[in-house]
Scaffold this motif. Sequence first.
Motif, PDB file in Angstrom:
ATOM      1  N   GLY A  40       0.779  -1.224   0.000  1.00  0.00           N
ATOM      2  CA  GLY A  40       0.000   0.000   0.000  1.00  0.00           C
ATOM      3  C   GLY A  40       0.810   1.274   0.000  1.00  0.00           C
ATOM      4  N   GLN A  41       2.133   1.158  -0.174  1.00  0.00           N
ATOM      5  CA  GLN A  41       3.005   2.335  -0.189  1.00  0.00           C
ATOM      6  C   GLN A  41       3.589   2.518  -1.585  1.00  0.00           C
ATOM      7  N   LEU A  42       3.651   3.772  -2.035  1.00  0.00           N
ATOM      8  CA  LEU A  42       4.313   4.079  -3.296  1.00  0.00           C
ATOM      9  C   LEU A  42       5.815   4.110  -3.033  1.00  0.00           C
ATOM     10  N   ALA A  43       6.482   2.966  -3.261  1.00  0.00           N
ATOM     11  CA  ALA A  43       7.874   2.808  -2.834  1.00  0.00           C
ATOM     12  C   ALA A  43       8.892   3.235  -3.881  1.00  0.00           C
ATOM     13  N   GLY A  44       8.453   3.423  -5.122  1.00  0.00           N
ATOM     14  CA  GLY A  44       9.408   3.732  -6.179  1.00  0.00           C
ATOM     15  C   GLY A  44       9.275   5.113  -6.763  1.00  0.00           C
ATOM     16  N   GLY A 153      14.092   6.691  21.293  1.00  0.00           N
ATOM     17  CA  GLY A 153      15.049   6.088  20.369  1.00  0.00           C
ATOM     18  C   GLY A 153      14.915   4.592  20.192  1.00  0.00           C
ATOM     19  N   SER A 154      14.013   3.955  20.918  1.00  0.00           N
ATOM     20  CA  SER A 154      13.842   2.509  20.803  1.00  0.00           C
ATOM     21  C   SER A 154      13.047   2.148  19.551  1.00  0.00           C
ATOM     22  N   MET A 155      13.262   0.941  19.049  1.00  0.00           N
ATOM     23  CA  MET A 155      12.543   0.465  17.864  1.00  0.00           C
ATOM     24  C   MET A 155      11.075   0.229  18.182  1.00  0.00           C
ATOM     25  N   VAL A 156      10.246   0.489  17.174  1.00  0.00           N
ATOM     26  CA  VAL A 156       8.810   0.219  17.317  1.00  0.00           C
ATOM     27  C   VAL A 156       8.503  -1.253  17.086  1.00  0.00           C
ATOM     28  N   TYR A 157       9.367  -1.947  16.335  1.00  0.00           N
ATOM     29  CA  TYR A 157       9.110  -3.311  15.884  1.00  0.00           C
ATOM     30  C   TYR A 157       7.801  -3.335  15.082  1.00  0.00           C
ATOM     31  N   SER A 158       7.782  -2.513  14.050  1.00  0.00           N
ATOM     32  CA  SER A 158       6.591  -2.365  13.208  1.00  0.00           C
ATOM     33  C   SER A 158       6.190  -3.704  12.608  1.00  0.00           C
ATOM     34  N   PHE A 176      -6.477 -14.631 -10.983  1.00  0.00           N
ATOM     35  CA  PHE A 176      -7.077 -13.532 -10.227  1.00  0.00           C
ATOM     36  C   PHE A 176      -6.489 -13.523  -8.817  1.00  0.00           C
ATOM     37  N   ASP A 177      -6.156 -12.352  -8.298  1.00  0.00           N
ATOM     38  CA  ASP A 177      -5.655 -12.281  -6.931  1.00  0.00           C
ATOM     39  C   ASP A 177      -6.186 -11.022  -6.249  1.00  0.00           C
ATOM     40  N   CYS A 178      -6.329 -11.106  -4.939  1.00  0.00           N
ATOM     41  CA  CYS A 178      -6.727  -9.951  -4.141  1.00  0.00           C
ATOM     42  C   CYS A 178      -6.113 -10.089  -2.761  1.00  0.00           C
ATOM     43  N   ALA A 179      -5.993  -8.968  -2.057  1.00  0.00           N
ATOM     44  CA  ALA A 179      -5.352  -8.989  -0.741  1.00  0.00           C
ATOM     45  C   ALA A 179      -5.831  -7.813   0.091  1.00  0.00           C
ATOM     46  N   ALA A 180      -5.777  -8.006   1.409  1.00  0.00           N
ATOM     47  CA  ALA A 180      -6.050  -6.936   2.368  1.00  0.00           C
ATOM     48  C   ALA A 180      -4.973  -6.994   3.439  1.00  0.00           C
ATOM     49  N   GLY A 181      -4.318  -5.852   3.688  1.00  0.00           N
ATOM     50  CA  GLY A 181      -3.223  -5.827   4.646  1.00  0.00           C
ATOM     51  C   GLY A 181      -3.354  -4.701   5.645  1.00  0.00           C
ATOM     52  N   CYS A 182      -2.924  -4.965   6.873  1.00  0.00           N
ATOM     53  CA  CYS A 182      -3.032  -3.994   7.964  1.00  0.00           C
ATOM     54  C   CYS A 182      -1.686  -3.764   8.621  1.00  0.00           C
ATOM     55  N   ALA A 183      -1.394  -2.512   8.946  1.00  0.00           N
ATOM     56  CA  ALA A 183      -0.297  -2.191   9.858  1.00  0.00           C
ATOM     57  C   ALA A 183      -0.820  -2.416  11.269  1.00  0.00           C
ATOM     58  N   LEU A 184      -0.055  -3.107  12.087  1.00  0.00           N
ATOM     59  CA  LEU A 184      -0.567  -3.554  13.381  1.00  0.00           C
ATOM     60  C   LEU A 184      -0.237  -2.637  14.543  1.00  0.00           C
ATOM     61  N   ASN A 185       0.812  -1.817  14.406  1.00  0.00           N
ATOM     62  CA  ASN A 185       1.221  -0.997  15.538  1.00  0.00           C
ATOM     63  C   ASN A 185       1.965   0.238  15.061  1.00  0.00           C
ATOM     64  N   SER A 186       2.157   1.186  15.971  1.00  0.00           N
ATOM     65  CA  SER A 186       2.918   2.402  15.674  1.00  0.00           C
ATOM     66  C   SER A 186       3.546   2.916  16.958  1.00  0.00           C
ATOM     67  N   GLY A 187       4.483   3.851  16.808  1.00  0.00           N
ATOM     68  CA  GLY A 187       5.160   4.412  17.964  1.00  0.00           C
ATOM     69  C   GLY A 187       4.711   5.827  18.270  1.00  0.00           C
ATOM     70  N   ASN A 188       5.481   6.516  19.130  1.00  0.00           N
ATOM     71  CA  ASN A 188       5.150   7.882  19.524  1.00  0.00           C
ATOM     72  C   ASN A 188       5.170   8.844  18.337  1.00  0.00           C
ATOM     73  N   MET A 189       6.018   8.534  17.350  1.00  0.00           N
ATOM     74  CA  MET A 189       6.206   9.436  16.216  1.00  0.00           C
ATOM     75  C   MET A 189       5.456   8.953  14.969  1.00  0.00           C
ATOM     76  N   GLY A 191       3.790   5.526  12.536  1.00  0.00           N
ATOM     77  CA  GLY A 191       4.126   4.168  12.168  1.00  0.00           C
ATOM     78  C   GLY A 191       4.970   4.054  10.914  1.00  0.00           C
ATOM     79  N   PHE A 192       5.601   2.914  10.752  1.00  0.00           N
ATOM     80  CA  PHE A 192       6.447   2.611   9.597  1.00  0.00           C
ATOM     81  C   PHE A 192       5.656   2.683   8.295  1.00  0.00           C
ATOM     82  N   TYR A 193       4.365   2.366   8.365  1.00  0.00           N
ATOM     83  CA  TYR A 193       3.510   2.362   7.179  1.00  0.00           C
ATOM     84  C   TYR A 193       2.656   3.630   7.082  1.00  0.00           C
TER      85      TYR A 193
END
Length: 246
Positions: A40-44, A153-158, A176-189, A191-193
């Motif tokens: 779900g991220q535009l990585a390129g 400064g600690s890792m979130v372990y996203s 045919f393929d389909c998918a649904a994905g969730c980010a599960l956690n985030s930190g004080n600043m 989330g990674f996603y």
Amino acid sequence: MKKCAFFIVLALTCTFASKIKAQVSFSAQADLQSRYLWRGQLAGGNSPSIQPGATLSWKGLALDVWGAYSLTDIDHQELDWTLSYTFLDDMLRLQLTDYSFPTMLGGYHYFDYRKDVTDHLMEVGLQFNIPTTELTLSAYCNVWGNDTRNLDGSMVYSAYAELSYSHEFSGINTTFDCAAGCALNSGNMGGFYGNDGFTLVNLSLGFTYQPDESAWFKAPVYTRLIANPNDSKMWLMCGTTIPLSK
């Protein structure tokens, strides 16, 4: 007697090596995509992306190297290594991936593995092919390196989890393929996603067409509609996979 024993050991070693060699397989390919999208991220960036890759496998073990290179934006490059093990009749796959993001700009040092400054990111993953279905449940977690950080400064372990479905329509050479994905956690600043806590970040719907052997262009082609509800974004991308090995 010693010479005889030496030749017996040599013969057994050659036989064993020959059997291992027969079980080792290698494949290589390159994808060309209109856009590189990942979970779900535009990585390129806003550019087509060429993505070479190769796999060396032996029984259930596999070592993959994969890259993504924007054709117009040097800030969007990627080089990944993945070590995986597939077992229980291909039902489970464990993997460890080393992500890195090369750039031609200064400040990039590939072999700098100091955990607080490294550009590398290590992720562990588990894929579970649910028996008697065409569903796959996957879960991934960042465990080291360039993850999102908390205020201290600690890792979130996203972490990220995804449920995907794939079905082949053999009569029309289309999958045919389909998918649904969730980010599960985030930190004080945040989330990674780009998330704030548990959030749906990836919805995709796609088709892959494999041309007949009689077609002039034999490489599979695919298209996917991808949305990120968390960011209110949607993309339509297409691509093709060109095999580089037999």
